[in-house]
Write an enzyme that holds these catalytic residues in place. Structure first.
Site, PDB file in Angstrom:
ATOM      1  N   SER A 260       0.866  -1.191   0.000  1.00 30.52           N
ATOM      2  CA  SER A 260       0.000   0.000   0.000  1.00 30.52           C
ATOM      3  C   SER A 260       0.890   1.224   0.000  1.00 30.52           C
ATOM      4  O   SER A 260       2.076   1.133   0.320  1.00 30.52           O
ATOM      5  CB  SER A 260      -0.858   0.032   1.261  1.00 30.52           C
ATOM      6  OG  SER A 260      -0.090   0.510   2.362  1.00 30.52           O
ATOM      7  N   ASP A 261       0.345   2.379  -0.331  1.00 27.72           N
ATOM      8  CA  ASP A 261       1.106   3.603  -0.095  1.00 27.72           C
ATOM      9  C   ASP A 261       1.030   3.911   1.410  1.00 27.72           C
ATOM     10  O   ASP A 261       0.301   3.271   2.174  1.00 27.72           O
ATOM     11  CB  ASP A 261       0.605   4.760  -0.965  1.00 27.72           C
ATOM     12  CG  ASP A 261       1.694   5.827  -1.145  1.00 27.72           C
ATOM     13  OD1 ASP A 261       2.676   5.822  -0.362  1.00 27.72           O
ATOM     14  OD2 ASP A 261       1.582   6.670  -2.052  1.00 27.72           O
ATOM     15  N   TYR A 262       1.783   4.897   1.808  1.00 28.44           N
ATOM     16  CA  TYR A 262       1.990   5.268   3.207  1.00 28.44           C
ATOM     17  C   TYR A 262       0.664   5.574   3.918  1.00 28.44           C
ATOM     18  O   TYR A 262      -0.006   6.553   3.581  1.00 28.44           O
ATOM     19  CB  TYR A 262       2.878   6.508   3.197  1.00 28.44           C
ATOM     20  CG  TYR A 262       3.617   6.869   4.451  1.00 28.44           C
ATOM     21  CD1 TYR A 262       4.958   6.537   4.604  1.00 28.44           C
ATOM     22  CD2 TYR A 262       3.006   7.603   5.458  1.00 28.44           C
ATOM     23  CE1 TYR A 262       5.668   6.913   5.733  1.00 28.44           C
ATOM     24  CE2 TYR A 262       3.701   7.979   6.592  1.00 28.44           C
ATOM     25  CZ  TYR A 262       5.035   7.631   6.716  1.00 28.44           C
ATOM     26  OH  TYR A 262       5.735   8.010   7.839  1.00 28.44           O
ATOM     27  N   ALA A 264      -2.083   4.394   3.528  1.00 27.17           N
ATOM     28  CA  ALA A 264      -3.239   4.459   2.618  1.00 27.17           C
ATOM     29  C   ALA A 264      -4.341   3.481   3.006  1.00 27.17           C
ATOM     30  O   ALA A 264      -5.513   3.712   2.694  1.00 27.17           O
ATOM     31  CB  ALA A 264      -2.794   4.210   1.182  1.00 27.17           C
TER      32      ALA A 264
END
Ligand code: NOJ
Length: 719
Positions: A260-262, A264
């Protein structure tokens, strides 16, 4: 190693820890076992921290080794950490931002840059780089344009492939690092160019334009994929099963790790998609997002989801296996440091060879946008003024990893290096603030301009004016910078403006004042040397714009591969009513995609065809002769565009299908061939797949998206 056996031995908590990534500042467990600081804020336990699978945000090999040592002592299964880092345009030797690399139209250059970054990163203890970023960008207000290679799906795809090759090699060499393509998907489609904003788009827009570059990275065997922050048609990417499971894994056959992104995953709650953190974890796991970055919903929520039967252990095991496989493939179980080595890192970073790659990249990516003849400057100039807020500043841009502005060559320094006998004097003129109106420094700059032989005027954006979270509603130069340009040029017309920017800027109202304009983007460690070489004609310009420059913000989104409308307006010269146009500024951009000047001039013939019909299996060859009609050696980027004249779903006027860089000595002429295949004619059809349709097509081969003579090609069933 028998990884399945290892997974069998692991507790659920240990498995979930493998699927969790925390920043390095979360990972230290104090001697007493107490958890404080960022890890404490996430309510992590000592056991969870000790069994964590991967980390990001640490500095250099020595720190990496320290963290890995501590981890190996504490991890009950002795599974090494994977170290990941935002190596976006270099690790310590910084080359131009990705948007600039797009401008080079040079796949080999992109590959070489990433290879160099991979070596420095590997020595610095990095196993995975969070790159390439391949989000298509049509809105220059978006701050992260700087991280993309621009507005075209074909160029972005070629660049994505080249970058993956550069980083990963064959994933066998000692300096090969795993790449992570991002942000899946369509992060660049953010409404109104506001970062993290909603993306809403049709399936065909998605398939024809936004998805191809991610797919290209997958086809090049990229090891990892990162989700994006945005909603895509109502669903946040980190919980989007259609994107991750159905498209990426099932359709495209991707079997690697999705991260996942940070934060997210947790942000799906803020989006209004998941009511609780438990819901966030469930949706992401079900969508097959393997690693959660910087939030702890997997660790804290999945155990209950398993008890309730909402998530199956076998899905957790599959995700863990993907993570462990990469660790095994990279050799971490045998040697948890791999090639991390502080001494070698220090030696290799910024070495001559790497600086040379960075310099070449800056030379090949700066775009000459205007030249009334003032350039190239004469190397016999004795007094050189370098004016503007960036005159003596290293311009390495946003996301510069371990790069330091003070290690970068400024324009002033670059000119001094090139012309050791000249007097080079700097004057700031005004500050770089976005809304600066203070022009009290202009007078001094004007005085300096008057007494100098030539002037280099540096304007534009600081690194932090673009990049993540740095969208702008207005993308003009400040009043102060515009005043500086007007006054300095008036004082000395032998002025070349050098623009630093992470996105296309609006230059209407000021472009006419500039005798010459060079778009240097954020050129990196060797920027100043490269700019000096270009301005004084030691090196010729060859780059082309990878993104359209609008005349004004009101034209955005503006891109070359757009549709005609039923009431098209061809050019801006005539005043036609009731057609698709702006009354006040016209429709044309200031500079179109693919545009860029050179010190050479080129003449390109109308294409000739080996045959004007193609079939599914019989391609045709289009040929142009290109002549360097000047007395300066130069390189031209030939661009092949195709337009589908009529289709069951209307196609854009033209689309880039191929490009070739051709070097021509002064006066030289060459014949250049392009293969035209059926595959180039395909688009996402109403049948939900890529297909081509019989009929007529228009082909251009030119050195810009808005020029060139065209020929007609027929696609038929049988010849
Ligand atoms: C957020 C950014 O969107 C992403 O590109 C980056 O890789 C991560 N943070 C990690 O720093």
């Amino acid at each position: 190693m028998n990884l399945k056996q290892l997974i069998k031995k692991m507790t659920l908590e240990q498995k979930l820890a493998q699927l969790s990534q925390f920043t390095a500042d979360c990972l230290s467990v104090t001697a007493s076992g107490a958890i404080s600081g960022p890890a404490g804020e996430l309510a992590l336990t000592k056991e969870q921290v000790s069994a964590t699978g991967s980390t990001l945000n640490y500095i250099g090999a020595d720190m990496m080794k320290g963290i890995q040592d501590e981890h190996m002592q504490n991890d009950p299964n002795k599974i090494p950490l994977l170290f990941m880092q935002d190596v976006i345009h270099g690790y310590r030797t910084i080359y131009p931002i990705p948007l600039a690399i797009g401008a080079s139209f040079d796949d080999q250059l992109a590959e070489d840059c990433c290879r160099m970054a991979a070596k420095e990163s590997a020595l610095g203890g990095v196993h995975v780089v969070f790159s390439p970023m391949v989000d298509l960008a049509r809105d220059p207000r978006w701050g992260r344009c700087m991280e993309t290679t621009g507005e075209d799906p074909y160029l972005n795809s070629q660049m994505a492939r080249a970058m993956v090759r550069g980083y990963q090699g064959k994933m066998k060499g000692k300096y090969d690092v795993a790449a992570c393509v991002k942000h899946f998907a369509c992060y660049g489609g953010a409404e109104a160019g506001r970062d993290y904003n909603t993306v809403d788009m049709s399936m065909r827009n998605l398939q024809d334009y936004y998805l191809p570059a991610y797919k290209a990275a997958i086809d090049e065997d990229v090891e990892m994929v990162m989700t994006s922050f945005n909603l895509l048609n109502g669903v946040p990417s980190s919980g989007n099963k259609w994107l991750m499971n159905d498209t990426l894994r099932k359709k495209w056959g991707f079997d690697g790790i999705v991260i996942s992104d940070y934060n997210a995953i947790r942000e799906m709650n803020m989006h209004g998609y998941c009511a609780t953190e438990k819901d966030c974890a469930e949706k992401s796991i079900k969508a097959t997002c393997d690693i959660e970055m910087r939030s702890a919903t997997y660790l804290q929520q999945v155990p209950n989801l398993i008890i309730e039967g909402k998530i199956k252990m076998k899905d957790i095991d599959k995700a863990v296996l993907r993570v462990l496989k990469l660790k095994e493939k990279m050799g971490l179980f045998e040697n948890p440091y791999l090639v991390a080595d502080g001494e070698k890192e220090e030696k290799v970073c910024l070495c001559k060879e790497h600086r040379e790659i960075a310099r070449k990249a800056a030379e090949k990516s700066a775009v000459l946008l205007k030249n009334n003849g003032v350039l190239p400057f004469d190397t016999s100039a004795k007094k050189v003024a370098v004016i503007g807020p960036f005159a003596d500043k290293g311009m390495i841009g946003f996301w510069a990893c371990l790069g330091k502005a003070e290690e970068a060559v400024s324009v002033a320094q670059g000119v001094k290096n090139l012309l050791p006998d000249a007097t080079v004097t700097c004057q700031e003129g005004c500050s770089s603030k976005l809304n600066e109106t203070d022009i009290s420094g202009v007078e001094k700059a004007v005085e300096l301009a008057k007494e100098s032989d030539i002037v280099i005027l540096t304007v534009g954006e600081e690194a932090y004016h673009s990049g993540e979270g740095n969208s702008r509603a207005e993308i003009k130069l400040s009043i102060a910078q515009q005043t500086l340009i007007k006054q300095v040029v008036k004082a000395n017309p032998k002025t070349a403006v050098v623009l630093f920017n992470g996105r296309p800027l609006v230059l209407n109202g000021i472009i006419d004042d500039m005798p010459a304009l060079v778009d240097a983007w954020q050129p990196g460690t060797e920027g100043g040397n490269a700019i000096a070489n270009l301005l004084f004609g030691k090196v010729n310009f060859s780059a082309k714009l990878p993104m359209t420059f609008p005349k004004t913000e009101g034209q955005i989104p503006i891109y070359y591969n757009s549709f005609r409308t039923g009431r098209p307006k061809g050019d801006d010269s005539s005043d036609a009513g009731y057609c698709s146009r702006y009354q006040d500024v016209g429709n044309l951009p200031l500079f179109p995609f693919g545009y860029g000047l050179s010190y050479s001039t080129f003449q390109i013939s109308k294409p000739t065809l080996s045959t004007n019909v193609i079939t599914k299996k019989d391609k045709l060859v289009a040929e142009v002769t290109v002549k360097n009609t000047s007395n300066v050696d130069g390189e031209v980027v030939l661009q092949a565009y195709i337009g589908d004249d009529y289709a069951s779903l209307v196609r854009p006027v033209k689309e880039l299908k191929d490009y070739k860089k051709v070097m021509l000595k002064a006066g030289e002429e060459k014949t250049v061939k392009f293969k035209i295949t059926e595959e180039m004619l395909r688009f996402w059809s109403a049948n939900d797949k890529f297909e081509s349709e019989y009929g007529s097509f228009t082909l251009w081969i030119s050195d810009c998206s808005d020029t060139g003579e065209s020929v007609k090609v027929e696609y038929v069933k049988k010849r």
